[in-house]
Design a protein around this motif. Structure first.
Motif, mmCIF file in Angstrom:
data_model
loop_
_atom_site.group_PDB
_atom_site.id
_atom_site.type_symbol
_atom_site.label_atom_id
_atom_site.label_comp_id
_atom_site.label_asym_id
_atom_site.label_seq_id
_atom_site.Cartn_x
_atom_site.Cartn_y
_atom_site.Cartn_z
ATOM 1 N N ALA A 296 0.819 -1.210 0.000
ATOM 2 C CA ALA A 296 0.000 0.000 0.000
ATOM 3 C C ALA A 296 0.858 1.267 0.000
ATOM 4 O O ALA A 296 0.581 2.210 -0.749
ATOM 5 C CB ALA A 296 -0.937 0.002 1.202
ATOM 6 N N VAL A 297 1.904 1.299 0.822
ATOM 7 C CA VAL A 297 2.731 2.505 0.878
ATOM 8 C C VAL A 297 3.492 2.690 -0.430
ATOM 9 O O VAL A 297 3.762 3.816 -0.856
ATOM 10 C CB VAL A 297 3.665 2.515 2.103
ATOM 11 N N ASP A 298 3.811 1.604 -1.100
ATOM 12 C CA ASP A 298 4.434 1.693 -2.420
ATOM 13 C C ASP A 298 3.498 2.411 -3.402
ATOM 14 O O ASP A 298 3.932 3.250 -4.190
ATOM 15 C CB ASP A 298 4.751 0.284 -2.917
ATOM 16 N N GLU A 299 2.221 2.071 -3.345
ATOM 17 C CA GLU A 299 1.226 2.725 -4.217
ATOM 18 C C GLU A 299 1.070 4.197 -3.873
ATOM 19 O O GLU A 299 0.935 5.042 -4.767
ATOM 20 C CB GLU A 299 -0.121 2.009 -4.134
ATOM 21 N N VAL A 300 1.070 4.509 -2.594
ATOM 22 C CA VAL A 300 0.978 5.919 -2.178
ATOM 23 C C VAL A 300 2.181 6.693 -2.726
ATOM 24 O O VAL A 300 2.024 7.770 -3.308
ATOM 25 C CB VAL A 300 0.887 6.041 -0.644
ATOM 26 N N CYS A 301 3.361 6.143 -2.562
ATOM 27 C CA CYS A 301 4.571 6.815 -3.056
ATOM 28 C C CYS A 301 4.519 6.995 -4.573
ATOM 29 O O CYS A 301 4.844 8.075 -5.082
ATOM 30 C CB CYS A 301 5.815 6.023 -2.662
ATOM 31 N N ALA A 302 4.120 5.956 -5.292
ATOM 32 C CA ALA A 302 4.053 6.040 -6.755
ATOM 33 C C ALA A 302 3.044 7.094 -7.201
ATOM 34 O O ALA A 302 3.313 7.871 -8.131
ATOM 35 C CB ALA A 302 3.694 4.677 -7.343
ATOM 36 N N ALA A 303 1.901 7.148 -6.543
ATOM 37 C CA ALA A 303 0.889 8.145 -6.891
ATOM 38 C C ALA A 303 1.410 9.559 -6.647
ATOM 39 O O ALA A 303 1.187 10.471 -7.454
ATOM 40 C CB ALA A 303 -0.388 7.906 -6.086
ATOM 41 N N LEU A 304 2.134 9.743 -5.550
ATOM 42 C CA LEU A 304 2.685 11.065 -5.240
ATOM 43 C C LEU A 304 3.751 11.478 -6.256
ATOM 44 O O LEU A 304 3.805 12.637 -6.671
ATOM 45 C CB LEU A 304 3.251 11.088 -3.824
ATOM 46 N N VAL A 305 4.588 10.531 -6.647
ATOM 47 C CA VAL A 305 5.610 10.838 -7.653
ATOM 48 C C VAL A 305 4.938 11.227 -8.971
ATOM 49 O O VAL A 305 5.325 12.203 -9.616
ATOM 50 C CB VAL A 305 6.573 9.653 -7.849
#
Length: 137
Positions: free
Chosen positions: A47-56
């Motif tokens: 989940a945190v990987d997805e959050v980071c990718a969305a922010l990037v």
């Protein structure tokens, strides 16, 4: 609120996928403090990987700033913020993230304004199958 029972840990990393591993490791450690089992911790790392990718994707290239609130025995909340890029969120790309987050998080979302993009998720310990055995130290 930042207390010994609910510390807020701030993580700042470059907007580069190579640094997401550090975020996943930190989130895994904090999830352990909350009391999540191994499977739930793996879910939170995804989940945190997805959050980071969305922010990037939606950001302007500046560092990602994430605040992780670990409420011992209760929940883990991850909230990330970046300055808004010229493109903003790609709705089609975030649709994939939504699918993942809907499975691994109890609540999630994102907001944008003229200056910034915010993406967050929360996972509660009382979710069926997400806590360690009460007899485990």
């Amino acid at each position: 609120m930042d207390t010994p029972e609910s510390p807020i840990v701030t993580i700042t990393v470059p907007a580069d996928v190579r640094f997401f591993r550090s975020v996943r490791l930190a989130v895994g450690g904090l999830a352990t403090l909350v009391g999540f089992d191994v499977e739930a911790i793996d879910d939170l790392r995804i989940a945190v990987d997805e959050v980071c990718a969305a922010l990037v994707d939606a950001g302007n290239g500046d560092d990602l700033r994430l605040e992780v609130c670990a409420q011992v025995g209760t929940s883990l909340r991850i909230e990330g913020t970046v300055p808004k890029g010229t493109l903003g969120f790609d709705e089609e790309r975030f649709a994939f993230s939504r699918q993942i987050l809907s499975v691994v998080a109890d609540e999630y979302g994102y907001t944008t304004d003229d200056r910034s993009v915010n993406c967050w998720l929360e996972r509660r310990l009382d979710r069926e199958g997400s806590s360690v055995d009460a007899g485990t130290p």
